[in-house]
Design a protein around this motif. Structure first.
Motif, PDB file in Angstrom:
ATOM      1  N   ILE A 199       0.833  -1.193   0.000  1.00 19.87           N
ATOM      2  CA  ILE A 199       0.000   0.000   0.000  1.00 19.87           C
ATOM      3  C   ILE A 199       0.873   1.250   0.000  1.00 19.87           C
ATOM      4  O   ILE A 199       0.529   2.265  -0.601  1.00 19.87           O
ATOM      5  N   CYS A 200       2.039   1.180   0.638  1.00 19.98           N
ATOM      6  CA  CYS A 200       2.921   2.344   0.662  1.00 19.98           C
ATOM      7  C   CYS A 200       3.446   2.663  -0.738  1.00 19.98           C
ATOM      8  O   CYS A 200       3.461   3.830  -1.147  1.00 19.98           O
ATOM      9  N   TRP A 201       3.870   1.638  -1.469  1.00 22.50           N
ATOM     10  CA  TRP A 201       4.334   1.893  -2.833  1.00 22.50           C
ATOM     11  C   TRP A 201       3.196   2.445  -3.689  1.00 22.50           C
ATOM     12  O   TRP A 201       3.401   3.314  -4.531  1.00 22.50           O
ATOM     13  N   GLU A 202       1.999   1.940  -3.465  1.00 24.82           N
ATOM     14  CA  GLU A 202       0.837   2.432  -4.213  1.00 24.82           C
ATOM     15  C   GLU A 202       0.662   3.936  -3.999  1.00 24.82           C
ATOM     16  O   GLU A 202       0.460   4.700  -4.957  1.00 24.82           O
ATOM     17  N   LEU A 203       0.754   4.372  -2.741  1.00 20.87           N
ATOM     18  CA  LEU A 203       0.620   5.804  -2.457  1.00 20.87           C
ATOM     19  C   LEU A 203       1.826   6.582  -2.960  1.00 20.87           C
ATOM     20  O   LEU A 203       1.680   7.711  -3.441  1.00 20.87           O
ATOM     21  N   HIS A 204       3.025   6.004  -2.830  1.00 17.53           N
ATOM     22  CA  HIS A 204       4.222   6.654  -3.353  1.00 17.53           C
ATOM     23  C   HIS A 204       4.080   6.904  -4.853  1.00 17.53           C
ATOM     24  O   HIS A 204       4.358   8.006  -5.347  1.00 17.53           O
ATOM     25  N   ASP A 205       3.657   5.882  -5.567  1.00 15.94           N
ATOM     26  CA  ASP A 205       3.507   6.002  -7.013  1.00 15.94           C
ATOM     27  C   ASP A 205       2.446   7.039  -7.371  1.00 15.94           C
ATOM     28  O   ASP A 205       2.623   7.844  -8.298  1.00 15.94           O
ATOM     29  N   TYR A 206       1.347   7.041  -6.613  1.00 16.49           N
ATOM     30  CA  TYR A 206       0.273   8.010  -6.850  1.00 16.49           C
ATOM     31  C   TYR A 206       0.769   9.428  -6.586  1.00 16.49           C
ATOM     32  O   TYR A 206       0.496  10.362  -7.353  1.00 16.49           O
ATOM     33  N   ALA A 207       1.533   9.591  -5.496  1.00 15.49           N
ATOM     34  CA  ALA A 207       2.086  10.906  -5.155  1.00 15.49           C
ATOM     35  C   ALA A 207       3.028  11.397  -6.251  1.00 15.49           C
ATOM     36  O   ALA A 207       3.009  12.581  -6.629  1.00 15.49           O
ATOM     37  N   GLN A 208       3.863  10.509  -6.766  1.00 18.08           N
ATOM     38  CA  GLN A 208       4.794  10.879  -7.832  1.00 18.08           C
ATOM     39  C   GLN A 208       4.041  11.315  -9.088  1.00 18.08           C
ATOM     40  O   GLN A 208       4.451  12.269  -9.774  1.00 18.08           O
ATOM     41  N   LYS A 209       2.952  10.647  -9.394  1.00 15.55           N
ATOM     42  CA  LYS A 209       2.173  11.009 -10.575  1.00 15.55           C
ATOM     43  C   LYS A 209       1.521  12.378 -10.404  1.00 15.55           C
ATOM     44  O   LYS A 209       1.415  13.141 -11.375  1.00 15.55           O
ATOM     45  N   ILE A 210       1.106  12.702  -9.193  1.00 17.27           N
ATOM     46  CA  ILE A 210       0.559  14.039  -8.941  1.00 17.27           C
ATOM     47  C   ILE A 210       1.654  15.090  -9.083  1.00 17.27           C
ATOM     48  O   ILE A 210       1.468  16.134  -9.711  1.00 17.27           O
ATOM     49  N   LEU A 211       2.823  14.807  -8.489  1.00 18.18           N
ATOM     50  CA  LEU A 211       3.931  15.757  -8.561  1.00 18.18           C
ATOM     51  C   LEU A 211       4.400  16.000 -10.002  1.00 18.18           C
ATOM     52  O   LEU A 211       4.820  17.104 -10.351  1.00 18.18           O
ATOM     53  N   SER A 212       4.312  14.976 -10.840  1.00 14.66           N
ATOM     54  CA  SER A 212       4.756  15.115 -12.229  1.00 14.66           C
ATOM     55  C   SER A 212       3.660  15.595 -13.162  1.00 14.66           C
ATOM     56  O   SER A 212       3.909  15.792 -14.350  1.00 14.66           O
ATOM     57  N   GLY A 213       2.442  15.783 -12.627  1.00 11.44           N
ATOM     58  CA  GLY A 213       1.355  16.305 -13.433  1.00 11.44           C
ATOM     59  C   GLY A 213       0.593  15.261 -14.223  1.00 11.44           C
ATOM     60  O   GLY A 213      -0.303  15.601 -15.011  1.00 11.44           O
ATOM     61  N   ILE A 214       0.911  13.986 -14.034  1.00  9.34           N
ATOM     62  CA  ILE A 214       0.205  12.926 -14.749  1.00  9.34           C
ATOM     63  C   ILE A 214      -1.214  12.756 -14.217  1.00  9.34           C
ATOM     64  O   ILE A 214      -2.154  12.492 -14.968  1.00  9.34           O
ATOM     65  N   VAL A 215      -1.363  12.926 -12.913  1.00  7.48           N
ATOM     66  CA  VAL A 215      -2.659  12.788 -12.247  1.00  7.48           C
ATOM     67  C   VAL A 215      -3.005  14.099 -11.560  1.00  7.48           C
ATOM     68  O   VAL A 215      -2.127  14.755 -10.982  1.00  7.48           O
ATOM     69  N   GLU A 216      -4.285  14.478 -11.610  1.00  7.25           N
ATOM     70  CA  GLU A 216      -4.762  15.643 -10.871  1.00  7.25           C
ATOM     71  C   GLU A 216      -5.674  15.171  -9.744  1.00  7.25           C
ATOM     72  O   GLU A 216      -6.628  14.436  -9.983  1.00  7.25           O
ATOM     73  N   ASP A 217      -5.341  15.558  -8.533  1.00  9.63           N
ATOM     74  CA  ASP A 217      -6.166  15.214  -7.371  1.00  9.63           C
ATOM     75  C   ASP A 217      -6.008  16.338  -6.357  1.00  9.63           C
ATOM     76  O   ASP A 217      -5.003  16.418  -5.643  1.00  9.63           O
ATOM     77  N   ASP A 218      -6.993  17.210  -6.282  1.00  6.87           N
ATOM     78  CA  ASP A 218      -6.923  18.374  -5.405  1.00  6.87           C
ATOM     79  C   ASP A 218      -7.062  18.017  -3.934  1.00  6.87           C
ATOM     80  O   ASP A 218      -6.877  18.883  -3.075  1.00  6.87           O
ATOM     81  N   THR A 219      -7.369  16.745  -3.631  1.00  6.74           N
ATOM     82  CA  THR A 219      -7.558  16.359  -2.232  1.00  6.74           C
ATOM     83  C   THR A 219      -6.322  15.668  -1.645  1.00  6.74           C
ATOM     84  O   THR A 219      -6.307  15.334  -0.467  1.00  6.74           O
ATOM     85  N   PHE A 220      -5.315  15.439  -2.469  1.00  6.79           N
ATOM     86  CA  PHE A 220      -4.141  14.667  -2.061  1.00  6.79           C
ATOM     87  C   PHE A 220      -2.911  15.563  -2.116  1.00  6.79           C
ATOM     88  O   PHE A 220      -2.546  16.070  -3.183  1.00  6.79           O
ATOM     89  N   LEU A 221      -2.258  15.742  -0.953  1.00  8.70           N
ATOM     90  CA  LEU A 221      -1.047  16.566  -0.868  1.00  8.70           C
ATOM     91  C   LEU A 221       0.179  15.663  -0.804  1.00  8.70           C
ATOM     92  O   LEU A 221       0.414  15.001   0.207  1.00  8.70           O
ATOM     93  N   PRO A 222       0.983  15.607  -1.885  1.00  8.75           N
ATOM     94  CA  PRO A 222       2.172  14.754  -1.880  1.00  8.75           C
ATOM     95  C   PRO A 222       3.418  15.521  -1.448  1.00  8.75           C
ATOM     96  O   PRO A 222       3.696  16.618  -1.935  1.00  8.75           O
ATOM     97  N   VAL A 223       4.181  14.942  -0.526  1.00  9.55           N
ATOM     98  CA  VAL A 223       5.437  15.545  -0.075  1.00  9.55           C
ATOM     99  C   VAL A 223       6.488  14.448  -0.079  1.00  9.55           C
ATOM    100  O   VAL A 223       6.421  13.516   0.721  1.00  9.55           O
ATOM    101  N   ILE A 224       7.448  14.528  -0.991  1.00  9.71           N
ATOM    102  CA  ILE A 224       8.502  13.515  -1.084  1.00  9.71           C
ATOM    103  C   ILE A 224       9.858  14.206  -1.169  1.00  9.71           C
ATOM    104  O   ILE A 224      10.091  15.027  -2.058  1.00  9.71           O
ATOM    105  N   TYR A 225      10.718  13.880  -0.211  1.00  9.52           N
ATOM    106  CA  TYR A 225      12.111  14.321  -0.239  1.00  9.52           C
ATOM    107  C   TYR A 225      12.971  13.066  -0.420  1.00  9.52           C
ATOM    108  O   TYR A 225      12.981  12.194   0.452  1.00  9.52           O
ATOM    109  N   ALA A 226      13.663  12.981  -1.552  1.00 18.81           N
ATOM    110  CA  ALA A 226      14.423  11.764  -1.846  1.00 18.81           C
ATOM    111  C   ALA A 226      15.452  12.031  -2.929  1.00 18.81           C
ATOM    112  O   ALA A 226      15.311  12.963  -3.729  1.00 18.81           O
ATOM    113  N   ALA A 227      16.475  11.193  -2.937  1.00 15.77           N
ATOM    114  CA  ALA A 227      17.401  11.177  -4.065  1.00 15.77           C
ATOM    115  C   ALA A 227      16.755  10.391  -5.198  1.00 15.77           C
ATOM    116  O   ALA A 227      16.074   9.384  -4.957  1.00 15.77           O
TER     117      ALA A 227
END
Length: 516
Positions: A199-227
């Motif tokens: 489930i964590c990878w599922e959310l990680h992948d979803y967050a990455q898609k929002i950050l890259s503009g592939i997915v739009e979801d105004d209810t989901f705030l993604p915050v990822i700090y990583a190399a």
């Protein structure tokens, strides 16, 4: 995105009037770092036209020891005390109740050091619960059993270290429990994991898609700090990119210490990448650095061990494959000497040599392995060798895996040997596997350079779970590892019964820090 500054100020004022609870900042006001302030600003300041919060889920993926759990504790208190929700139900959840209690404990201490909050509430440590009698609100730690969580009506959920969650059941039950609330909020905080079916990878992948503009979801705030995969993990600028709290919450000196260790050891490189740079790494990794293994290979006289106490590990593997017995002798100074024995069916030896690409016939001629008559391992020959060894050494215990050793273990038990069932699970194998690494790196292992055992060591791959537990993995190994499995089992018994404190890599590298 339009920010309501009044809502932002309300949240910031509340949180920054709380106090740190641990370390050098204990007792000081919680002054948010820039990355934390950005989350609070967007999370509580982005409102819908009706004044409710836009975001319903906040996914925060940051390396450990950057202050994300402290932020989560402050958010939990804000939802409980200052969000204007009557009968608010706030829950801390994780893979186990102990982990879930970490954020709660910090939040509870914040309440105790804030006279106004403490006067309005009761902190019940015994049940991990904070209650506000005036409006029937509470903050509660949950255990992990999903089937018991139906019927909750959550206003806020703090889900800690989501990458350790074994399945999605608890997540689904909790995140669907706030349907009658005006503005329920789920905050998931985690470090990168290893399981890409989680489930964590599922959310990680979803967050990455929002950050890259592939997915739009105004209810989901993604915050990822990583190399990223393209980043140079040895570059200090990458360290700062991945760690927004580096130099404040996380020590740069401690990170440099871990980096130096990771440079020596492939397995520690994966640990560094996951826990320090927040990269999703493979569950399987090459384990021992063979140059360090070889430095432990100086010959020693077997005669010097005559009459000495030792512990044995017996890995029978399959009746047609390599069987291994390894004796481990504590030397009284935190070190160990090792004597391995191996068996292979004589009728299959040439076929096995072609299959495994090793010189079994030569090793047999050199006395490095035993061959038993027939096309399967003759366990009576293994038993006879153990009897011969027992005439020379004092074998205190023999650890064995029940899966393939019932008959032999019973025969040995009947002869008076102390047989110890040893399931080759992650829980059992992880401590001695890590200790094997430690004593190899420190030069406290003496294995005499046995070629067959070296081949096993070079083949060994380990499986690493989300909690950094390890076990050798025969399926992923590049060849036979039976001798290493037997060595690890024997080492476990030696450590436990000789009052030996496992050597800690922390002594040399510093602590792998966890958010608390």
């Amino acid at each position: 995105m339009i920010i309501n500054q009044d809502a932002v100020n309300r949240a910031l004022t509340f949180i920054e009037n709380l106090k740190h609870t641990k370390g050098e900042w204990a007792g000081q006001p919680f002054k948010l770092m820039a990355w934390q302030k950005d989350i609070v600003t967007r999370l509580f300041g982005t409102l819908n036209p009706d004044g409710t919060r836009q975001y319903r889920t906040c996914y925060i993926e940051v390396p450990r020891k950057n202050g994300k759990s402290t932020l989560a504790a402050a958010i939990a208190n804000y939802l409980l005390f200052a969000d204007g929700e009557a009968g608010a139900e706030i829950y801390s959840a994780a893979a186990d109740r102990g982990q879930a209690s970490l954020v709660f404990n910090e939040a509870a201490h914040m309440v105790r050091t804030h006279p106004a909050l403490l006067s309005r509430s009761k902190v019940l440590d015994s049940v991990k619960r904070i209650i506000i009698p005036r409006n029937n609100s509470f903050y509660q730690t949950l255990s992990a059993e999903a089937y018991t969580k139906h019927g909750l009506n959550a206003h806020g959920i703090i889900f800690d270290e989501l990458h350790t969650q074994k399945n999605r059941e608890l997540w689904d039950v909790l995140t669907t429990s706030g349907g009658t609330r005006r503005q329920p909020l789920t905050v998931a905080i985690t470090t990168a994991g290893v399981d890409r079916n989680s489930i964590c990878w599922e959310l990680h992948d979803y967050a990455q898609k929002i950050l890259s503009g592939i997915v739009e979801d105004d209810t989901f705030l993604p915050v990822i700090y990583a190399a990223t995969d393209d980043d140079n993990w040895e570059d200090e600028s990458v360290w700062y990119k991945a760690n927004p709290g580096l130099g404040e919450f996380r020590s740069i000196d401690e990170m440099k210490q871990m980096y130096r260790r990771a440079k020596e050891t492939p397995a520690l490189e994966m640990t560094f990448r996951q826990l320090y740079l927040n990269q999703w790494v493979s569950s399987y990794e090459r384990w021992l650095p063979m140059d360090k293994w070889d430095t432990c290979g100086a010959p020693f006289a077997l005669k010097e061990l005559d009459g000495q106490d030792c512990y044995a590990g017996l890995d029978l593997a399959s009746t047609t494959d390599l069987t291994a017995l390894v004796l481990v002798f504590p030397n009284g100074e935190g070190g160990f000497q090792v004597i391995p024995h191996f068996w292979i069916p004589l009728d299959n030896i040439h076929e096995a040599a072609k299959r495994d690409r090793v010189p079994y016939p030569l090793w047999l001629k050199q006395g490095l392995i035993h061959a038993t008559a027939g096309n399967i391992i003759d366990y009576t020959a293994v038993e006879a060798t153990i009897d011969e060894l027992a005439e020379i050494y004092h074998i205190r215990e023999i650890a064995f895996d029940n899966w393939n050793a019932c008959r032999l273990s019973q025969d040995l038990t009947d002869k008076g040997y102390t047989m110890v069932p040893f399931s080759q699970s992650v829980k059992n194998m992880s401590p001695p596997t890590k200790e094997l690494m430690n004593i190899t790196l420190s030069g406290k292992l003496k294995h005499g350079g046995h070629p067959v055992l070296r081949w096993n060591a070079d083949n060994m791959m380990v499986y690493r779970d989300s909690n950094d537990n390890l076990k050798p993995n025969k399926q992923k190994a590049t060849g036979r590892i039976d001798g290493m499995v037997a060595l690890i089992m024997a080492l476990d018994r030696a450590i436990k019964h000789e009052n030996i404190t496992p050597h800690s890599v922390y002594e040399n590298r510093g602590v792998i820090s966890f958010d608390l």
